[in-house]
Write a protein that holds these residues in place. Structure first.
Motif, PDB file in Angstrom:
ATOM      1  N   PHE A 215       0.875  -1.177   0.000  1.00  0.00           N
ATOM      2  CA  PHE A 215       0.000   0.000   0.000  1.00  0.00           C
ATOM      3  C   PHE A 215       0.909   1.224   0.000  1.00  0.00           C
ATOM      4  O   PHE A 215       1.693   1.426   0.926  1.00  0.00           O
ATOM      5  CB  PHE A 215      -0.866  -0.052   1.266  1.00  0.00           C
ATOM      6  N   LYS A 216       0.825   2.069  -1.061  1.00  0.00           N
ATOM      7  CA  LYS A 216       1.679   3.256  -1.164  1.00  0.00           C
ATOM      8  C   LYS A 216       0.800   4.504  -1.154  1.00  0.00           C
ATOM      9  O   LYS A 216      -0.193   4.573  -1.888  1.00  0.00           O
ATOM     10  CB  LYS A 216       2.539   3.218  -2.426  1.00  0.00           C
ATOM     11  N   LEU A 217       1.174   5.475  -0.342  1.00  0.00           N
ATOM     12  CA  LEU A 217       0.335   6.651  -0.111  1.00  0.00           C
ATOM     13  C   LEU A 217       1.107   7.940  -0.404  1.00  0.00           C
ATOM     14  O   LEU A 217       2.239   8.111   0.049  1.00  0.00           O
ATOM     15  CB  LEU A 217      -0.134   6.658   1.345  1.00  0.00           C
ATOM     16  N   TRP A 218       0.443   8.842  -1.156  1.00  0.00           N
ATOM     17  CA  TRP A 218       0.957  10.193  -1.395  1.00  0.00           C
ATOM     18  C   TRP A 218       0.006  11.156  -0.685  1.00  0.00           C
ATOM     19  O   TRP A 218      -1.118  11.395  -1.142  1.00  0.00           O
ATOM     20  CB  TRP A 218       1.003  10.512  -2.882  1.00  0.00           C
ATOM     21  N   LEU A 219       0.424  11.719   0.438  1.00  0.00           N
ATOM     22  CA  LEU A 219      -0.438  12.550   1.271  1.00  0.00           C
ATOM     23  C   LEU A 219       0.387  13.615   1.992  1.00  0.00           C
ATOM     24  O   LEU A 219       1.469  13.326   2.495  1.00  0.00           O
ATOM     25  CB  LEU A 219      -1.170  11.680   2.299  1.00  0.00           C
ATOM     26  N   GLU A 220      -0.141  14.840   2.048  1.00  0.00           N
ATOM     27  CA  GLU A 220       0.450  15.919   2.839  1.00  0.00           C
ATOM     28  C   GLU A 220      -0.516  16.297   3.960  1.00  0.00           C
ATOM     29  O   GLU A 220      -1.737  16.284   3.763  1.00  0.00           O
ATOM     30  CB  GLU A 220       0.726  17.149   1.967  1.00  0.00           C
ATOM     31  N   TYR A 221       0.047  16.639   5.092  1.00  0.00           N
ATOM     32  CA  TYR A 221      -0.781  17.014   6.240  1.00  0.00           C
ATOM     33  C   TYR A 221      -0.174  18.226   6.950  1.00  0.00           C
ATOM     34  O   TYR A 221       1.041  18.297   7.146  1.00  0.00           O
ATOM     35  CB  TYR A 221      -0.913  15.865   7.232  1.00  0.00           C
ATOM     36  N   GLU A 222      -1.045  19.163   7.345  1.00  0.00           N
ATOM     37  CA  GLU A 222      -0.645  20.301   8.168  1.00  0.00           C
ATOM     38  C   GLU A 222      -1.600  20.388   9.356  1.00  0.00           C
ATOM     39  O   GLU A 222      -2.820  20.392   9.172  1.00  0.00           O
ATOM     40  CB  GLU A 222      -0.700  21.609   7.371  1.00  0.00           C
ATOM     41  N   GLY A 223      -1.063  20.443  10.543  1.00  0.00           N
ATOM     42  CA  GLY A 223      -1.885  20.515  11.740  1.00  0.00           C
ATOM     43  C   GLY A 223      -1.082  20.101  12.952  1.00  0.00           C
ATOM     44  O   GLY A 223       0.126  19.872  12.872  1.00  0.00           O
ATOM     45  N   ASN A 224      -1.757  19.985  14.081  1.00  0.00           N
ATOM     46  CA  ASN A 224      -1.045  19.685  15.326  1.00  0.00           C
ATOM     47  C   ASN A 224      -1.157  18.226  15.758  1.00  0.00           C
ATOM     48  O   ASN A 224      -0.734  17.863  16.844  1.00  0.00           O
ATOM     49  CB  ASN A 224      -1.543  20.600  16.451  1.00  0.00           C
ATOM     50  N   ALA A 225      -1.739  17.388  14.911  1.00  0.00           N
ATOM     51  CA  ALA A 225      -1.824  15.959  15.244  1.00  0.00           C
ATOM     52  C   ALA A 225      -0.466  15.291  15.070  1.00  0.00           C
ATOM     53  O   ALA A 225       0.331  15.694  14.220  1.00  0.00           O
ATOM     54  CB  ALA A 225      -2.863  15.264  14.373  1.00  0.00           C
ATOM     55  N   THR A 226      -0.194  14.293  15.863  1.00  0.00           N
ATOM     56  CA  THR A 226       1.061  13.554  15.742  1.00  0.00           C
ATOM     57  C   THR A 226       0.911  12.285  14.907  1.00  0.00           C
ATOM     58  O   THR A 226       1.907  11.706  14.481  1.00  0.00           O
ATOM     59  CB  THR A 226       1.592  13.160  17.129  1.00  0.00           C
ATOM     60  N   SER A 227      -0.349  11.866  14.677  1.00  0.00           N
ATOM     61  CA  SER A 227      -0.556  10.652  13.891  1.00  0.00           C
ATOM     62  C   SER A 227      -1.862  10.745  13.103  1.00  0.00           C
ATOM     63  O   SER A 227      -2.761  11.514  13.446  1.00  0.00           O
ATOM     64  CB  SER A 227      -0.581   9.411  14.795  1.00  0.00           C
ATOM     65  N   LEU A 228      -1.926   9.952  12.050  1.00  0.00           N
ATOM     66  CA  LEU A 228      -3.132   9.783  11.245  1.00  0.00           C
ATOM     67  C   LEU A 228      -3.468   8.304  11.219  1.00  0.00           C
ATOM     68  O   LEU A 228      -2.656   7.453  11.565  1.00  0.00           O
ATOM     69  CB  LEU A 228      -2.913  10.293   9.819  1.00  0.00           C
ATOM     70  N   ARG A 229      -4.683   8.012  10.785  1.00  0.00           N
ATOM     71  CA  ARG A 229      -5.118   6.620  10.766  1.00  0.00           C
ATOM     72  C   ARG A 229      -5.625   6.243   9.378  1.00  0.00           C
ATOM     73  O   ARG A 229      -6.347   7.006   8.737  1.00  0.00           O
ATOM     74  CB  ARG A 229      -6.224   6.413  11.806  1.00  0.00           C
ATOM     75  N   LEU A 230      -5.228   5.049   8.927  1.00  0.00           N
ATOM     76  CA  LEU A 230      -5.709   4.502   7.665  1.00  0.00           C
ATOM     77  C   LEU A 230      -6.616   3.319   7.962  1.00  0.00           C
ATOM     78  O   LEU A 230      -6.309   2.492   8.836  1.00  0.00           O
ATOM     79  CB  LEU A 230      -4.535   4.043   6.791  1.00  0.00           C
ATOM     80  N   PHE A 231      -7.729   3.240   7.238  1.00  0.00           N
ATOM     81  CA  PHE A 231      -8.629   2.100   7.342  1.00  0.00           C
ATOM     82  C   PHE A 231      -8.791   1.459   5.966  1.00  0.00           C
ATOM     83  O   PHE A 231      -9.061   2.149   4.982  1.00  0.00           O
ATOM     84  CB  PHE A 231     -10.021   2.515   7.833  1.00  0.00           C
ATOM     85  N   ILE A 232      -8.624   0.152   5.901  1.00  0.00           N
ATOM     86  CA  ILE A 232      -9.058  -0.629   4.744  1.00  0.00           C
ATOM     87  C   ILE A 232     -10.274  -1.413   5.216  1.00  0.00           C
ATOM     88  O   ILE A 232     -10.155  -2.361   5.989  1.00  0.00           O
ATOM     89  CB  ILE A 232      -7.960  -1.588   4.246  1.00  0.00           C
ATOM     90  N   ARG A 233     -11.456  -1.001   4.772  1.00  0.00           N
ATOM     91  CA  ARG A 233     -12.696  -1.546   5.331  1.00  0.00           C
ATOM     92  C   ARG A 233     -13.256  -2.651   4.440  1.00  0.00           C
ATOM     93  O   ARG A 233     -13.444  -2.485   3.237  1.00  0.00           O
ATOM     94  CB  ARG A 233     -13.709  -0.417   5.523  1.00  0.00           C
ATOM     95  N   ASN A 234     -13.510  -3.792   5.053  1.00  0.00           N
ATOM     96  CA  ASN A 234     -13.925  -4.993   4.334  1.00  0.00           C
ATOM     97  C   ASN A 234     -15.317  -5.429   4.768  1.00  0.00           C
ATOM     98  O   ASN A 234     -15.643  -5.405   5.956  1.00  0.00           O
ATOM     99  CB  ASN A 234     -12.921  -6.120   4.608  1.00  0.00           C
ATOM    100  N   TYR A 235     -16.132  -5.840   3.792  1.00  0.00           N
ATOM    101  CA  TYR A 235     -17.466  -6.351   4.124  1.00  0.00           C
ATOM    102  C   TYR A 235     -17.529  -7.862   3.909  1.00  0.00           C
ATOM    103  O   TYR A 235     -17.014  -8.399   2.928  1.00  0.00           O
ATOM    104  CB  TYR A 235     -18.549  -5.698   3.267  1.00  0.00           C
TER     105      TYR A 235
END
Length: 224
Positions: free
Chosen positions: A103-123
């Protein structure tokens, strides 16, 4: 037997060529970008009683959104961008990513959070409800924002099923492992360390790398 004998060297050459080309022939890549994503949404914690507000700033060639978090009674306020992977009008019909490994991600983030969360949601009918999108299994991964870079790479094996989802569903142990056989959405969400303030995201693309066929089945086909 004479025909078989004459063709044996050719069959041997074909077999060797197939074995040497296994990786390139089986390789499969799916690219998800604002240009080809048909269904998406930005959602927040408002339905859960939160106060987070969201704003879509740009949708092409990058997807850019902003979330504003204020004081909330929720333990874990959130804001999320969701890529919906349904293959038809039925949201339960997703993509089989069980043979994908990267899984390869191209993402930029600006803010005061120290972490982000990724979900791969399966049914799955084994644990999901046909009228409840939240019944999908949350294959989850936390990402430290300091590590974000173009093409940040994860293995599918890095994802896990969070404890809160397992407790909420009260499932048998057999269903507690990650499942990627029918992925209906990919979510980029603020993490558990999120604080009040502005959280700004710029999403370029996601690449999923895997195989069309398992290596074992490929070798068996060559043998046959």
């Amino acid at each position: 037997m004479k025909i078989l004998g004459k063709g044996t060297p050719l069959l041997l050459l074909i077999t060797i060529a197939l074995l040497l080309s296994t990786e390139s022939l089986l390789s499969r890549k799916i690219t998800l970008s604002p240009e080809n994503i048909k269904y998406f949404e930005v959602y927040t914690d408002t339905q859960s009683g939160g106060n987070t507000a969201s704003e879509i700033i740009n949708s092409n060639p990058i997807f850019e959104w902003r979330c504003k978090m204020v004081n909330s009674s929720l333990d874990y306020p959130f804001c999320s961008y969701q890529i919906i992977l349904r293959q038809n009008d039925d949201w339960k019909n997703g993509l089989d990513l069980s043979l994908f490994h990267t899984f390869k991600l191209w993402l930029e983030y600006e803010g005061n959070a120290t972490s982000l969360r990724l979900f791969i949601r399966n049914y799955s009918n084994d644990y999901g409800s046909t009228n409840d999108f939240t019944s999908t299994k949350y294959n989850s991964l936390d990402v430290n924002v300091d590590h974000l870079q173009d093409g940040l790479t994860f293995n599918f094996s890095n994802f896990n099923v969070p404890d809160w989802w397992q407790r909420e569903r009260n499932l048998a142990p057999v269903f507690m492992s990650p499942d990627f056989s029918n992925v209906v959405s990919l979510d980029i969400q603020t993490g558990s360390s999120v604080k009040t303030g502005i959280h700004h995201f710029k999403f370029t693309k996601i690449e999923l790398h895997g195989q069309w066929l398992s290596t074992e089945n490929w070798y068996f086909a060559i043998l046959v």
